[in-house]
Scaffold this motif. Sequence first.
Motif, mmCIF file in Angstrom:
data_model
loop_
_atom_site.group_PDB
_atom_site.id
_atom_site.type_symbol
_atom_site.label_atom_id
_atom_site.label_comp_id
_atom_site.label_asym_id
_atom_site.label_seq_id
_atom_site.Cartn_x
_atom_site.Cartn_y
_atom_site.Cartn_z
ATOM 1 N N ALA A 273 3.007 -9.596 10.737
ATOM 2 C CA ALA A 273 1.866 -8.830 10.207
ATOM 3 C C ALA A 273 2.012 -7.359 10.547
ATOM 4 C CB ALA A 273 0.572 -9.384 10.767
ATOM 5 N N ALA B 31 -0.807 -7.050 2.297
ATOM 6 C CA ALA B 31 -2.234 -6.984 1.971
ATOM 7 C C ALA B 31 -2.391 -7.523 0.555
ATOM 8 C CB ALA B 31 -2.736 -5.547 2.067
ATOM 9 N N ALA C 227 10.047 1.872 0.512
ATOM 10 C CA ALA C 227 8.734 1.561 1.112
ATOM 11 C C ALA C 227 8.675 0.087 1.507
ATOM 12 C CB ALA C 227 7.616 1.914 0.136
ATOM 13 N N GLY D 54 -5.235 -12.468 4.705
ATOM 14 C CA GLY D 54 -5.879 -12.172 5.985
ATOM 15 C C GLY D 54 -6.949 -11.130 5.704
ATOM 16 N N ALA E 264 10.337 -7.131 -4.516
ATOM 17 C CA ALA E 264 11.150 -8.338 -4.349
ATOM 18 C C ALA E 264 10.384 -9.612 -4.718
ATOM 19 C CB ALA E 264 11.638 -8.425 -2.902
ATOM 20 N N ALA F 235 15.825 -5.164 -4.143
ATOM 21 C CA ALA F 235 16.584 -3.930 -4.387
ATOM 22 C C ALA F 235 17.337 -3.506 -3.128
ATOM 23 C CB ALA F 235 15.625 -2.826 -4.821
ATOM 24 N N PHE G 206 0.834 -1.207 0.000
ATOM 25 C CA PHE G 206 0.000 0.000 0.000
ATOM 26 C C PHE G 206 0.869 1.258 0.000
ATOM 27 C CE2 PHE G 206 -4.036 -2.174 1.117
ATOM 28 C CZ PHE G 206 -4.909 -1.389 0.374
ATOM 29 N N ALA G 207 1.968 1.254 0.794
ATOM 30 C CA ALA G 207 2.795 2.465 0.903
ATOM 31 C C ALA G 207 3.473 2.778 -0.427
ATOM 32 C CB ALA G 207 3.828 2.299 2.017
HETATM 33 C C1 LIG Z 1 -3.128 -10.813 8.124
HETATM 34 C C2 LIG Z 1 -3.126 -9.299 8.192
HETATM 35 C C3 LIG Z 1 -4.303 -8.622 8.505
HETATM 36 C C4 LIG Z 1 -4.310 -7.225 8.566
HETATM 37 N N1 LIG Z 1 -5.484 -6.594 8.812
HETATM 38 C C5 LIG Z 1 -5.543 -5.238 8.694
HETATM 39 C C6 LIG Z 1 -6.804 -4.571 8.771
HETATM 40 O O1 LIG Z 1 -7.847 -5.195 8.979
HETATM 41 N N2 LIG Z 1 -6.822 -3.208 8.609
HETATM 42 C C7 LIG Z 1 -5.679 -2.501 8.381
HETATM 43 O O2 LIG Z 1 -5.756 -1.281 8.213
HETATM 44 N N3 LIG Z 1 -4.465 -3.115 8.328
HETATM 45 C C8 LIG Z 1 -4.370 -4.460 8.460
HETATM 46 N N4 LIG Z 1 -3.161 -5.099 8.361
HETATM 47 C C9 LIG Z 1 -1.926 -4.287 8.241
HETATM 48 C C10 LIG Z 1 -1.669 -3.873 6.788
HETATM 49 O O3 LIG Z 1 -1.746 -4.986 5.934
HETATM 50 C C11 LIG Z 1 -0.259 -3.286 6.687
HETATM 51 O O4 LIG Z 1 -0.121 -2.238 7.616
HETATM 52 C C12 LIG Z 1 0.022 -2.736 5.284
HETATM 53 O O5 LIG Z 1 -0.413 -3.622 4.272
HETATM 54 C C13 LIG Z 1 1.513 -2.478 5.158
HETATM 55 O O6 LIG Z 1 1.784 -1.949 3.865
HETATM 56 P P1 LIG Z 1 3.240 -1.426 3.514
HETATM 57 O O7 LIG Z 1 3.214 -1.028 2.096
HETATM 58 O O8 LIG Z 1 3.637 -0.435 4.537
HETATM 59 O O9 LIG Z 1 4.192 -2.709 3.709
HETATM 60 P P2 LIG Z 1 4.174 -4.107 2.948
HETATM 61 O O10 LIG Z 1 2.783 -4.490 2.607
HETATM 62 O O11 LIG Z 1 4.943 -5.054 3.797
HETATM 63 O O12 LIG Z 1 4.918 -3.824 1.581
HETATM 64 C C14 LIG Z 1 6.320 -3.746 1.482
HETATM 65 C C15 LIG Z 1 6.771 -4.423 0.207
HETATM 66 O O13 LIG Z 1 8.189 -4.276 0.105
HETATM 67 C C16 LIG Z 1 8.705 -5.452 -0.488
HETATM 68 N N5 LIG Z 1 10.145 -5.529 -0.234
HETATM 69 C C17 LIG Z 1 10.776 -5.824 0.935
HETATM 70 N N6 LIG Z 1 12.116 -5.794 0.750
HETATM 71 C C18 LIG Z 1 12.323 -5.448 -0.543
HETATM 72 C C19 LIG Z 1 13.486 -5.236 -1.328
HETATM 73 N N7 LIG Z 1 14.736 -5.367 -0.815
HETATM 74 N N8 LIG Z 1 13.350 -4.911 -2.643
HETATM 75 C C20 LIG Z 1 12.103 -4.778 -3.197
HETATM 76 N N9 LIG Z 1 10.969 -4.967 -2.484
HETATM 77 C C21 LIG Z 1 11.074 -5.287 -1.169
HETATM 78 C C22 LIG Z 1 7.888 -6.536 0.164
HETATM 79 O O14 LIG Z 1 7.958 -7.751 -0.575
HETATM 80 C C23 LIG Z 1 6.496 -5.922 0.180
HETATM 81 O O15 LIG Z 1 5.759 -6.245 -0.974
HETATM 82 C C24 LIG Z 1 -3.109 -6.497 8.342
HETATM 83 C C25 LIG Z 1 -1.920 -7.185 8.052
HETATM 84 C C26 LIG Z 1 -1.926 -8.551 7.960
HETATM 85 C C27 LIG Z 1 -0.655 -9.271 7.601
#
Ligand SMILES: Cc1cc2nc3c(=O)[nH]c(=O)nc-3n(C[C@H](O)[C@H](O)[C@H](O)COP(=O)(O)OP(=O)(O)OC[C@H]3O[C@@H](n4cnc5c(N)ncnc54)[C@H](O)[C@@H]3O)c2cc1C
Length: 471
Positions: A404, A44, A277, A59, A36, A251, A15-16
Amino acid sequence: MNPQPPDVVVIGAGFAGLSAATALVEGGARVLVLEARGGLGGRATAFDDPVTGERVDNGQHVFFGCYHETFRFLRRLGTDGDVVLQPSLAVDVIDRAGERTTLRCPSLPSPLHLLGGVLRWRALGLGDRLAALRLGPALQALRRRAAEPDVPPHRSEPTPEETVRAWLARQGQTPRLIELLWDPLAVAALNESIDVAAAQPFGAVLAGLFGPDPRDSALALPRRPLDELYAEPARAWLAARGSEVVTGRVARVARDAEGLFVAAGPLVVRPRAIVCAVPWHALPDVLADAGGEVAFTRASAARVVPRAIVTANVWLEGGPREGGDGAGSFVGLPGRTFQWMFDKRRIFGDAASHLSLVASAADDVAARDNGGIRELALAELRGALPETKGAAVRRIVIVRERRATFSVAPGAPPRPSTATAIPGLYLAGDWIATGLPATIEGSVVSGHRAAAAVLTHLACHPSSSTTKKSR
Ligand SMILES: Cc1cc2nc3c(=O)[nH]c(=O)nc-3n(C[C@H](O)[C@H](O)[C@H](O)COP(=O)(O)OP(=O)(O)OC[C@H]3O[C@@H](n4cnc5c(N)ncnc54)[C@H](O)[C@@H]3O)c2cc1C
């Protein structure tokens, strides 16, 4: 890959990263997103169940009306209509004695709608209802803090050392009100026991839920698998505008005499700015060669404690459909290990035929074997919904997300800001200092902030960039 060099590289397609990338393109930048994994969406996302052929979320994710930045992102993609927001907060609850009731908030100004709903909630006794009224001044103070962060703290506001339970006790909340209302809400939002989690991030959640618009506290569920809701649409949206998402690229950010660059296998890119991100646990490796200026951020990230969520997806043979008079497609199960049950058959329609039982704050559950989790999930399902007892179990798929979210216990490591000490390097992700716990909204707020900061940086530092591939 597009031969033209991007202005910005975004690392991570959750999402970020995707909200940052699309906001950057909207602001006129060309972006390359490196992910990655083979698929998009990070924490998500969804996967194919090989036996039933159904798409299964990693989830259940619940949105709230107060996810304003998230809805802005989805509107950009044109998929906001796939998240169905309740007219006002309504939750079916089955207490430990098996009594089913509905908390339904009337159409009153916020936060009177919550108090009105609680006062009419059959599950509560008179003492519990009166205790809920006592929270009114604290909710007002939290709302004021959200609007004016610099006002001196009101005595009803959480202190930095206070846990959620200690703060609720200080507000005179009764054990039943805590068990039926505040504990499920706090555990769902913070993914941590209320005996451990800090009250301040819970205060930020309450300020969002009970902000000026009563619909901010209404729940919303996506009616499509998560990656189809935003990740794949974002990929297509970016491609249509000359930007790109490339998967399977681990990366890292490094620096040489020419400045910052991103390396991902044979690909080396020198963009004008970078948005990292990735989650906290990936950050130390990604920034290992970026420079000493980010050493503190790397060290803080390495100290973050993860928290688990476990989902048991259950396919029943002709089982009954969830359908109370409240939310209809989900039910709260307070006082159990699996605190919520979502009927994906009602949420996704014909595309799904399973129930999802969700255990948050589930480090202990995640440590059990599949047989133990299966037994516990079925016992709790059958105990709460006796009508499921006769239905044969066709299949169960357990999903453990061990990382998570991050712990929000008092004393957790400091969360970094969007801008780093290295010009041109920015951070996004739910772990960034937004004041919110690990949520979709926190991720998108961080992504949009990073995009705004990068667009300012690009405007101040016009220059050319180069991309080269080497073997
Ligand atoms: C089971 C579950 C249920 C949840 N329920 C809720 C809910 O009901 N409501 C809510 O608001 N939130 C919920 N959350 C939390 C929410 O999913 C997260 O806060 C949000 O999705 C995080 O997004 P992000 O982009 O910050 O990180 P991430 O989704 O972790 O994205 C980061 C990305 O970076 C990639 N990455 C990592 N290292 C590298 C690299 N070296 N090079 C390239 N890419 C890389 C990863 O593969 C990943 O795709 C839940 C989470 C889980 C796991």
